[in-house]
Enzyme design. Structure first.
Site, short mmCIF file in Angstrom:
data_model
loop_
_atom_site.label_atom_id
_atom_site.label_comp_id
_atom_site.label_asym_id
_atom_site.label_seq_id
_atom_site.Cartn_x
_atom_site.Cartn_y
_atom_site.Cartn_z
N ASP A 67 30.28 43.41 41.98
CA ASP A 67 30.62 42.06 41.52
C ASP A 67 31.50 41.31 42.51
O ASP A 67 32.00 41.89 43.49
CB ASP A 67 31.30 42.13 40.14
CG ASP A 67 32.40 43.19 40.07
OD1 ASP A 67 32.86 43.64 41.13
OD2 ASP A 67 32.80 43.55 38.95
N ASN A 136 38.75 46.48 27.99
CA ASN A 136 37.83 46.12 26.91
C ASN A 136 36.47 46.82 27.07
O ASN A 136 35.48 46.40 26.50
CB ASN A 136 37.65 44.60 26.85
CG ASN A 136 37.07 44.04 28.15
OD1 ASN A 136 36.73 44.78 29.06
ND2 ASN A 136 36.95 42.72 28.23
N HIS A 138 34.63 46.95 29.73
CA HIS A 138 33.62 46.33 30.62
C HIS A 138 33.35 47.23 31.82
O HIS A 138 34.20 48.02 32.23
CB HIS A 138 34.01 44.90 31.03
CG HIS A 138 35.10 44.76 32.05
ND1 HIS A 138 36.13 43.85 31.93
CD2 HIS A 138 35.32 45.39 33.24
CE1 HIS A 138 36.92 43.93 32.98
NE2 HIS A 138 36.45 44.86 33.79
N GLU A 143 31.13 41.86 30.42
CA GLU A 143 32.12 41.77 29.35
C GLU A 143 31.47 42.08 28.00
O GLU A 143 30.24 41.96 27.85
CB GLU A 143 32.70 40.35 29.32
CG GLU A 143 33.43 39.94 30.59
CD GLU A 143 34.84 40.54 30.70
OE1 GLU A 143 35.07 41.65 30.18
OE2 GLU A 143 35.70 39.89 31.32
C1 GLP Z 1 37.66 44.56 37.42
C2 GLP Z 1 36.37 45.02 38.08
C3 GLP Z 1 35.86 46.28 37.43
C4 GLP Z 1 36.97 47.30 37.32
C5 GLP Z 1 38.07 46.75 36.46
C6 GLP Z 1 39.19 47.72 36.22
O1 GLP Z 1 37.46 43.85 36.27
N1 GLP Z 1 35.36 44.02 38.01
O2 GLP Z 1 34.78 46.78 38.21
O3 GLP Z 1 36.47 48.50 36.78
O4 GLP Z 1 38.58 45.62 37.14
O5 GLP Z 1 40.17 47.59 37.23
P1 GLP Z 1 41.30 48.64 37.52
O6 GLP Z 1 40.63 49.78 38.17
O7 GLP Z 1 42.22 47.93 38.46
O8 GLP Z 1 41.93 48.98 36.23
#
Ligand code: GLP
Length: 249
Positions: A67, A136, A138, A143
Site C-alpha cells: 500500500d 482494527n 486491517h 479497513e
Molecule cells: C499500517 C499499514 C499496515 C500495517 C499497520 C500496522 O496501517 N498499512 O500494513 O500492518 O500499519 O502498523 P504497525 O506495524 O506500525 O503497528
C-alpha cells in the site's frame, strides 16, 4: 494456519527472517510481498544482516508493497516509498526496476489499481507475503467493511487507523485520509503468507484474525481460509487467544 508464539519482538523477527531467507535461498527470483509499519522493521533488519554477513542475494528478487498513502510524493519521508527504501531496499542488492509500490500520486486511482494488479500478475504472482495487522484487524489498508475489496483500490482510512499512524507524523492533521492498497484477493493469491504482530495493542486483532468468525468486519480473519499462513506473535499479542489454540505452541 500455523501459530508461532515467541518470547519477544526479536524472536518474532528472527522466526520471520528464517522463513524469508529460506524462500530467497530456494527460489532466488521469488516475488515478495512487503509491508510497512513498525512491526516488520525487525524482519527487514535481520534480512539486511543476513545479506551483509553471508551474502543473501536479492539481485533477482521482485517485490510488491501492499500500500501507499494517497497524496504523498515518493520523496516525502512519511511515504511508504521512502520508508521502504530507507529501511530495506537501499540496504540490500535488489534492483530498482524490481521494486513495485502503488503510486499514491497517480491521477486516476482506478487505473493505478488496474495497472498494479496487472504488474503483479505479469511477474507471476506473489510467492511470500508479509503482513502486519492494524488494531482494527486491517491488513494492508483493507479497513473493516461490509464486504472484502478484491483488488488494488483506493481506501478511506478509518479514524482508528489515522490515530494509530499519527505517531509517525508531527501532527494528526498531516496523516493522509486516503490510501491505495492491494485488495484481499491480491493477498489471498499469495502462495504463502506470514502475519506478524507484537504488543498488547494487537491482542484483540490477533484474536479476531485467528479464531473469530471470517468477516469483512475483521479483514485479517479471511486468512483462516488461506492454505499456507504462518502467524508469528509475541506473548502480548497472543494474550487473548484461547488456551486450546495456544496449546501446541
Ligand atoms: C499500517 C499499514 C499496515 C500495517 C499497520 C500496522 O496501517 N498499512 O500494513 O500492518 O500499519 O502498523 P504497525 O506495524 O506500525 O503497528
Amino acid at each position: 494456519m500455523r501459530l508461532i508464539i515467541t518470547n519477544s519482538y526479536e524472536e518474532m523477527s528472527v522466526a520471520a527472517a528464517k522463513i524469508f531467507a529460506g524462500q530467497i535461498y530456494l527460489k532466488p527470483d521469488s516475488v515478495l510481498g512487503m509491508a510497512t509499519g513498525s512491526t516488520p522493521l525487525g524482519l527487514y533488519k535481520k534480512l539486511i544482516a543476513v545479506h551483509e554477513t553471508i551474502g543473501l542475494d536479492f539481485s533477482e528478487i521482485i517485490s510488491f508493497n501492499l500500500d501507499e498513502y494517497i497524496g504523498l510524493e515518493p520523496e516525502n519521508p512519511q511515504s511508504y516509498h521512502y520508508f521502504m527504501h530507507k529501511n530495506f531496499f537501499d540496504r540490500i542488492n535488489i534492483k530498482s526496476e524490481n521494486v513495485y509500490i502503488p503510486d499514491g500520486m497517480a491521477a486516476d486511482m482506478v487505473a493505478e489499481g488496474t495497472r498494479y494488479d496487472a504488474l503483479i500478475e505479469s511477474r507471476g504472482g506473489i510467492d511470500l507475503q508479509v503482513l502486519g495487522i492494524g488494531q482494527n484487524a486491517h491488513i494492508g489498508f483493507n479497513e473493516p467493511d461490509i464486504k472484502f475489496e478484491a483488488t488494488t483500490h483506493r481506501v478511506r482510512l478509518d479514524e482508528e487507523t489515522i490515530q494509530a499512524n499519527a505517531r509517525f507524523f508531527t501532527d494528526e492533521q498531516e496523516v493522509p485520509r486516503y490510501a491505495i492498497s492491494m485488495g484481499i484477493k491480491n493477498i489471498m493469491l499469495a502462495k504463502k503468507v506470514v502475519l506478524l504482530a507484537n504488543g498488547k495493542n494487537k491482542a484483540e486483532a490477533i484474536c479476531k484474525a485467528v479464531c473469530g468468525g471470517v468477516s469483512p468486519a475483521a479483514p485479517a480473519s479471511i486468512l483462516q481460509l488461506h492454505r499456507d499462513v504462518t502467524v508469528i506473535v509475541d506473548h502480548d499479542a497472543a494474550a487473548l487467544l484461547p488456551q486450546a489454540v495456544k496449546a501446541p505452541c
